[in-house]
Write a protein that holds these residues in place. Structure first.
Motif, PDB file in Angstrom:
ATOM      1  N   GLN A   1       0.823  -1.203   0.000  1.00 22.32           N
ATOM      2  CA  GLN A   1       0.000   0.000   0.000  1.00 22.32           C
ATOM      3  C   GLN A   1       0.862   1.260   0.000  1.00 22.32           C
ATOM      4  O   GLN A   1       2.002   1.241   0.476  1.00 22.32           O
TER       5      GLN A   1
ATOM      6  N   SER B   1      -0.052   0.128  -4.537  1.00 18.87           N
ATOM      7  CA  SER B   1      -1.448   0.423  -4.833  1.00 18.87           C
ATOM      8  C   SER B   1      -2.297   0.135  -3.606  1.00 18.87           C
ATOM      9  O   SER B   1      -1.991  -0.747  -2.811  1.00 18.87           O
ATOM     10  N   SER B   2      -3.372   0.889  -3.474  1.00 20.16           N
ATOM     11  CA  SER B   2      -4.321   0.645  -2.406  1.00 20.16           C
ATOM     12  C   SER B   2      -5.386  -0.357  -2.815  1.00 20.16           C
ATOM     13  O   SER B   2      -6.199  -0.788  -2.016  1.00 20.16           O
TER      14      SER B   2
END
Length: 116
Positions: free
Chosen positions: A13, A115-116
Motif C-alpha cells: 500500500q 497500490s491501495s
C-alpha cells in the motif's frame, strides 16, 4: 561468472515498505559497484542507486531519503530497503553489478506494485 537473482517484490500500500534482496551465485568481493535500476513498461530505465566498496551509497533524487542500499559480502547479497512508497515507485526492479572493463551483469527483475 556470477549470476544475480532478485527477490522480495510484491504488492504494498502507499506509504508502506518493502525490502528487496539481490543474491549472487558467487562471491561479490571483487565487484566494487553494485546497485539497482527500475523500469516501467513504455518508459526509459531509471537508475535508483548504487553502493561502492569503500565509498558508500548514492541515490537518485527521486528516491533519496526513502530508499537505502546495503551490502553483505559474507552472504554475497545486496539489499534495497524501500520506505514511504508511492504509486510512482511501481516498476520492475533490477539488481546489477559492474565488472572489469565496465561490463555489467543483471538480475531477472522483481515486480514492485504500490497500490491501495
Amino acid at each position: 561468472q556470477v549470476q544475480l537473482v532478485e527477490s522480495g517484490g510484491g504488492l504494498v500500500q502507499p506509504g508502506g515498505s518493502l525490502r528487496l534482496s539481490c543474491a549472487a551465485s558467487g562471491s561479490i568481493f571483487s565487484i566494487n559497484v553494485m546497485g539497482w535500476y527500475r523500469q516501467v513498461p513504455g518508459k526509459e530505465r531509471e537508475w535508483v542507486g548504487d553502493i561502492t566498496s569503500g565509498e558508500g551509497s548514492h541515490y537518485a533524487d527521486s528516491v533519496k531519503g526513502r530508499f537505502t542500499i546495503s551490502r553483505d559480502n559474507a552472504k554475497n547479497m545486496i539489499f534495497l530497503q524501500m520506505n514511504s512508497l508511492n504509486p510512482e515507485d511501481t516498476a520492475v526492479y533490477y539488481c546489477y553489478g559492474v565488472l572489469v572493463r565496465s561490463n555489467m551483469i543483471w538480475g531477472q527483475g522483481t515486480q514492485v506494485t504500490v497500490s491501495s
